[in-house]
Each structure stands twice: as structure tokens, then as C-alpha cells.
Design a protein around this motif. Sequence first.
Motif, PDB file in Angstrom:
ATOM      1  N   ARG A 105       0.828  -1.210   0.000  1.00 54.65           N
ATOM      2  CA  ARG A 105       0.000   0.000   0.000  1.00 54.65           C
ATOM      3  C   ARG A 105       0.863   1.260   0.000  1.00 54.65           C
ATOM      4  O   ARG A 105       0.470   2.294  -0.539  1.00 54.65           O
ATOM      5  N   ASP A 106       2.058   1.158   0.572  1.00 54.91           N
ATOM      6  CA  ASP A 106       3.007   2.271   0.605  1.00 54.91           C
ATOM      7  C   ASP A 106       4.416   1.690   0.492  1.00 54.91           C
ATOM      8  O   ASP A 106       5.049   1.365   1.494  1.00 54.91           O
ATOM      9  N   PRO A 107       4.923   1.500  -0.759  1.00 53.49           N
ATOM     10  CA  PRO A 107       6.226   0.843  -0.955  1.00 53.49           C
ATOM     11  C   PRO A 107       7.397   1.565  -0.330  1.00 53.49           C
ATOM     12  O   PRO A 107       8.510   1.030  -0.316  1.00 53.49           O
ATOM     13  N   ARG A 108       7.165   2.789   0.189  1.00 54.68           N
ATOM     14  CA  ARG A 108       8.257   3.454   0.894  1.00 54.68           C
ATOM     15  C   ARG A 108       8.552   2.765   2.226  1.00 54.68           C
ATOM     16  O   ARG A 108       9.611   2.977   2.818  1.00 54.68           O
ATOM     17  N   GLU A 109       7.617   1.949   2.674  1.00 47.07           N
ATOM     18  CA  GLU A 109       7.810   1.179   3.900  1.00 47.07           C
ATOM     19  C   GLU A 109       8.291  -0.218   3.523  1.00 47.07           C
ATOM     20  O   GLU A 109       7.531  -1.045   3.026  1.00 47.07           O
ATOM     21  N   PHE A 110       9.545  -0.468   3.730  1.00 49.01           N
ATOM     22  CA  PHE A 110      10.126  -1.761   3.348  1.00 49.01           C
ATOM     23  C   PHE A 110      11.281  -2.104   4.261  1.00 49.01           C
ATOM     24  O   PHE A 110      11.816  -1.252   4.971  1.00 49.01           O
ATOM     25  N   GLN A 111      11.650  -3.354   4.220  1.00 53.53           N
ATOM     26  CA  GLN A 111      12.810  -3.850   4.961  1.00 53.53           C
ATOM     27  C   GLN A 111      13.564  -4.847   4.096  1.00 53.53           C
ATOM     28  O   GLN A 111      12.961  -5.780   3.553  1.00 53.53           O
ATOM     29  N   LYS A 112      14.849  -4.654   3.945  1.00 56.22           N
ATOM     30  CA  LYS A 112      15.672  -5.629   3.237  1.00 56.22           C
ATOM     31  C   LYS A 112      15.940  -6.789   4.180  1.00 56.22           C
ATOM     32  O   LYS A 112      16.560  -6.632   5.221  1.00 56.22           O
ATOM     33  N   LEU A 113      15.457  -7.959   3.788  1.00 56.24           N
ATOM     34  CA  LEU A 113      15.563  -9.125   4.659  1.00 56.24           C
ATOM     35  C   LEU A 113      16.909  -9.821   4.566  1.00 56.24           C
ATOM     36  O   LEU A 113      17.470 -10.252   5.565  1.00 56.24           O
ATOM     37  N   ARG A 114      17.403  -9.988   3.357  1.00 59.75           N
ATOM     38  CA  ARG A 114      18.663 -10.721   3.189  1.00 59.75           C
ATOM     39  C   ARG A 114      19.257 -10.416   1.826  1.00 59.75           C
ATOM     40  O   ARG A 114      18.564  -9.979   0.910  1.00 59.75           O
ATOM     41  N   VAL A 115      20.547 -10.686   1.725  1.00 60.52           N
ATOM     42  CA  VAL A 115      21.273 -10.603   0.452  1.00 60.52           C
ATOM     43  C   VAL A 115      21.908 -11.959   0.211  1.00 60.52           C
ATOM     44  O   VAL A 115      22.527 -12.529   1.110  1.00 60.52           O
TER      45      VAL A 115
END
Length: 296
Positions: A105-115
Motif C-alpha cells: 500500500r506504501d512501498p516506501r515502507e520496506f525492509q531488506k531481509l537478506r542478500v
Amino acid sequence: MSAGNGPLKTHLASETTSLCHCWRLSRADGVVFGFTDHDQSLVCDGTAFEPETGLTASEAKSSLGLSIDTVDVEGALSASQIREEDILSGLYDGARIETYLVNWRDPREFQKLRVAVIGKVTRRDGSFIAELESEAWALDQPSGRTVRRGCDAELGDAQCRVNLNDPRFSTGGTLRRVEDGGVIVVEGLSGFENGWFDNGTLTWTSGGHEGRKERVVSHGNFGGETRLALWREATLEGTDGDTFTVAAGCDKQFSTCKAKFNNALNFRGFPHLPGDDFAYDYVSEQGVFDGKALVK
């Protein structure tokens, strides 16, 4: 922590959430793709993530140590960005995968989980499964040189030092037709003896495969025509007139390095290494111990 972690944390604490996974895939050749398991396109962290690939993720588990975590990404080979021939050609080998948890709903809210990096890729019934290996897993891989008779350098690299631009070792050619079994009939190689390009590399310079590299299994002139057998699992397609360059191959043996490339001084193997029979033999009075090479 990635940008937007605070707002996402607040969203996760709410009674209802609107979350999806996104994957940013970066190949070694600089090409970047974005995929998501959401049903609409998203733009997050400067990358557009497309839904039509049908990518899904397995249960993810992060563990201590250097073992491979059980994380897979599965998708359809029919996706416009991912083609079976690209996977077979190795374009996705070692590609970097970044996994995101995103509020759609708001892609500015995200978290990178892993690389992670793509390890083993398997194909089944028109789909693919890519095993993602953590970056820490690379620390558990063997490093350094192995003492063996064969050369451990790649032909033309900084250790080998053979100049593959030398016309003795590379040339251009033109495709005339494709035969069964990955065999192509070509022009432009008539000046080279049979087997000269065995184990070599062919690079397409025009046509539908432009930029793609192929491993040459065998090279020979038969019935007035020059044929190259290419190593590949998928069906080879090509059009009369497609052009390519092909570089000579090397079987990693000292005799080949010396006779074919005049490069014995840069040979990166140990051709005079004694074999098992010598190692397990007994010293005898008839033995010759003058310091000369045991293997000619």
C-alpha cells in the motif's frame, strides 16, 4: 537496517497488514530485474518490481554457521525477462539477489531481509527453482591453489598471459546452418587444423544470440564443410549469416601449452609431479636419484 524500517515496524504492529515480497536480481553483466509476488507493479528502493513472473519463495530459515540456508525462489520460465537459454548459458550464475519485505500500500515502507547469490538452478516443467546461498557461505569454500599436473588458469587470463587477440588463436566466422545435436556448419575457419578450437569459446556477434558465449566441444572439417559442436542443453537456434568470434581451446596439459601456445614458462600446473606408483614405491639400489624430472 534499510531505509523505511521505522514506518514498517509500525505497520507490522497494526491489526491488519498489506505485505509482499520483492526480489531485486543483479546479474554480473550489469542487468537488473525486479520481481514481486504481489499482483501489481511496485516501485521500491529505486527499482521497479514486476508481478507477471509468478515468483514465489519457499520457507526461509537463517541459521548460524556457514551451511546453506534453505531459501529457494521459484518462477515461470515463460516470464519475458527470464529465458531458459539465458539460464543454460550461465547468465544467472552468481547473480545477486536482494529480498525485501514491502508494504504494497506504501512501498516506501520496506525492509531488506537478506542478500544472497544464486547457486544451483534447476528446471522442471517449464519453471525454474533457484537456490539462494548466503554471502557467508562463500567463506566455507576451498581457496588457494591445488597441486596437480594440469593447469589451473583460464586461457588468456592474467596468469596464463596468452594473447587471444592473436590471429593464430582467434578468428571470426559466419553461421551457415544448424544441425541436430548442437552442431553448426560455419565458414571462416578453413585455415585452422581439425581440433584447433576444441574446448574453446564461441561468442556470437550478431543475430538472436548476440553477446552469448558457447563452449566448443569439437571442431573439424568434414566433406569440405567446417563443423563446430557446441555444449548446450537447450535447442540451438540460428540464422544463416549470423556472425561470431571463436577462440582456441586448451586441454590444460603441459604438452599443449608448450606446442600449441609456446607458453610453457607460464604454465600454472605441476607437470613433473610424481604419480601414486612412485609415491608408494620403495627405494632401491638401482634407482636413479639425480634430481631430474620424473615425468617427461
